[in-house]
Design a protein around this motif. Structure first.
Motif, short mmCIF file in Angstrom:
data_model
loop_
_atom_site.label_atom_id
_atom_site.label_comp_id
_atom_site.label_asym_id
_atom_site.label_seq_id
_atom_site.Cartn_x
_atom_site.Cartn_y
_atom_site.Cartn_z
N ASP A 86 -4.38 11.24 7.73
CA ASP A 86 -3.29 11.48 8.69
C ASP A 86 -2.03 11.98 7.99
O ASP A 86 -1.34 12.87 8.49
CB ASP A 86 -2.96 10.20 9.46
N ASP B 167 -8.73 7.16 6.81
CA ASP B 167 -8.05 7.65 8.01
C ASP B 167 -6.54 7.70 7.79
O ASP B 167 -5.86 8.66 8.18
CB ASP B 167 -8.33 6.73 9.21
N TYR B 168 -6.01 6.66 7.17
CA TYR B 168 -4.57 6.59 6.91
C TYR B 168 -4.12 7.75 6.01
O TYR B 168 -3.14 8.45 6.29
CB TYR B 168 -4.25 5.23 6.26
N THR C 153 -13.02 4.81 0.38
CA THR C 153 -11.83 5.48 -0.13
C THR C 153 -11.33 4.72 -1.37
O THR C 153 -11.23 3.49 -1.33
CB THR C 153 -10.75 5.46 0.97
N ARG D 186 0.82 -1.20 0.00
CA ARG D 186 0.00 0.00 0.00
C ARG D 186 0.87 1.27 0.00
O ARG D 186 1.81 1.37 0.78
CB ARG D 186 -0.85 -0.05 1.27
N ASP E 242 -13.49 5.33 6.55
CA ASP E 242 -12.95 3.98 6.73
C ASP E 242 -11.46 4.04 7.05
O ASP E 242 -10.84 5.11 7.08
CB ASP E 242 -13.21 3.15 5.46
N ALA E 243 -10.89 2.86 7.29
CA ALA E 243 -9.49 2.76 7.73
C ALA E 243 -8.53 3.37 6.70
O ALA E 243 -7.55 4.03 7.07
CB ALA E 243 -9.13 1.29 7.97
N PHE E 244 -8.81 3.16 5.41
CA PHE E 244 -7.90 3.68 4.39
C PHE E 244 -7.98 5.21 4.31
O PHE E 244 -6.97 5.89 4.13
CB PHE E 244 -8.22 3.06 3.02
#
Lengths: 328, 328
Positions: A80, A76-77, A100, A43, A72-74
């Motif tokens: 950040d 959020d990544y 995402t 990723r 979603d988690a992606f």
């Protein structure tokens, strides 16, 4: 009409560059194989406008992003990273019902193939604060990926018109691929309309061939100017770039990198260097040299966001003229 | 009303099991971490109905698949596996405008989280040859993931009704998750309607809690029977399964595996073993034991499609009674 040797004096505004478009996960295969045979993926932070902004921040510009990610988690990544790089995220929309976006790409010595999973990106909505952000920006940057699907496209077209009416400089990456557009070949006309409004466009030879019939670099330049483009930077891969204003002879600038490690995001790095030059009133030619210089540092590292030295060091290393009118 | 100790004598038809639903890429993280922090992913063949069919083929059943993939590298990869396993693909639709679905899952000792990229799967269309396939099938299997979105849902509901009218046995995995359904909690009623038509359902404790309020296993069984389910197999994780016909005391069957390597796809393995038993006129209880036995072999290997010994070896190893009426 702009000349290659002109300097612009963009009004100093709180934001140097606002970009519109996608931020996404690039899932790059570890195997060098056709995508069908790839088993392992890694990723990476991706999306051309997002790369342009992060690189521009690292070159000491203030930037803002109009985009949309999933809740979603992606997302959020990615958020950040953008936050850590201090990109203004007032216009980053969070979509509760779409994911995402993710693009799978195979590592390949030839042209890599890819498979896109669009999501929240295509839902970017027009919000009042977007207009305020454009009011505060010297340059508005947009790519082509985000134009391929509605409703994001219709949002984009309204913002482009607003930016042009308000004398915000328009930088556009006209990379048309019919396969991404539900309308197929008819999408070309939308790309050409935006080219007609653009101050700067940076197509590759591939982009030119997809938009027009196969032709010579000089004829491609002519065709882009016929569309109404002011400054055209045609990228020639390892042969550097041609910069054209449509009246003077195009200027050729060579590639500056001595070794090639990874060309991913080289074009996005070029944009951040080039726009950094325009924002500092370098001539257009010297700005293009700065674009090539920043791309050269990128190409010698791995990933779309490899580290960049401070702007003044790059300019001094590559002998880029900050003060005087550029020469041939 | 079916009893746990009954045998069925399904009419011998050209196809033992036809399944409807998704085949997709499971992208499993290599890191044991929250999804946001996972960097490396490995691709696996996935999709519950696809796993059930491949496992059933390996247990010497004839199967057919009603599904839809994208016209892309991932679809090609999945199709090749299904073809190699000799699943009948007459009703595998290829979507030219939507991608093969992908689900990202993080490796986790706790419940893994996941992020789904739906695509071609939600576009499964009703085609005339699907009815012909059902006519030729002893059992029709369907899961819940594919029911969450239209138009696939409306296609599914028509096929379910056709299967029930034509006395094809209906096996349903009622795993309702409101977050997947645009209608949210209202989706429950659709799941309950299908339960009312089902010969066999296999919910987990988690599934039961999502569909009803939190309760005891015995009360869950009662609620499923109140919905109209004939045979309910409630899976209890490491505590095995409860098999209930709604009139006799539920029968408890323990987990057969001695060690646990990877539980991915254990439920799909259970289905293929259980349905193999029903197709061979084992009692329902012995069929459930066969389900547990096949799941046990799965759990001791890695991946949803770990290898399975021949059916007769499994039955003999786990002392499953093929000929006589099953006992308590």
């Amino acid at each position: 009409m702009l000349s290659i040797y002109d300097r612009l004096y963009p009004e100093k505004k709180p934001i140097d560059i606002t970009a519109f478009g996608e931020v996404l996960l690039d899932m790059i295969s570890r195997e060098e194989a056709p995508l069908k045979e790839c088993i392992n993926f890694t990723r990476y932070f991706g999306g051309s406008p997002a790369n342009v902004l992060v690189n521009s921040q690292r070159l000491d510009n203030q930037t803002a992003f109009i985009s949309r990610i999933g809740d979603d988690a992606f997302g959020d990544y990615l958020k950040d990273i953008l936050k850590d790089e201090r990109v203004n995220l007032d216009c980053l929309q969070i979509d509760s019902s779409a994911a995402t976006p993710v693009i799978f790409v195979n590592k390949s010595k030839a042209t890599p193939s890819w498979l896109a999973y669009r999501g929240a990106d295509i839902n970017i909505e027009l919000e009042e604060e977007i207009y305020e952000k454009i009011d505060q920006s010297s340059i508005f940057f947009i790519g082509s990926f985000i134009l391929s699907k509605n409703p994001a496209r219709s949002t984009a077209l309204k913002i482009i018109d607003y930016a042009v009416e308000n004398d915000t400089l328009l930088a556009f990456d006209p990379s048309f691929r019919a396969s991404l557009w539900p309308e197929g070949e008819k999408g070309k006309q939308i790309i050409k309309d935006i080219i007609s409004k653009s101050d700067f466009i940076k197509p590759s030879l591939d982009d030119a061939e997809h938009l027009f019939a196969k032709d010579t670099p000089k004829n491609y330049l002519k065709k882009y100017h016929q569309c109404g483009a002011k400054i055209v930077i045609l990228t020639l891969g390892k042969d550097g770039v041609l910069v054209s204003d449509g009246k003077n002879e195009p200027v050729h600038i060579e590639v500056f990198s001595e070794k090639v490690i990874d060309v991913t995001g080289a074009g996005d790095s070029f944009w951040s260097g080039f726009l950094s030059g325009i924002l500092r009133s370098l001539t257009i030619k010297e700005s293009a040299k700065l674009g090539n210089a920043v791309a050269a540092f990128k190409i010698q590292g791995v990933g779309a966001l490899s580290s960049i030295p401070p702007l003044l060091e790059i300019m001094s290393y590559y002998n880029i003229n900050p003060a005087e009118r550029g020469e041939n």
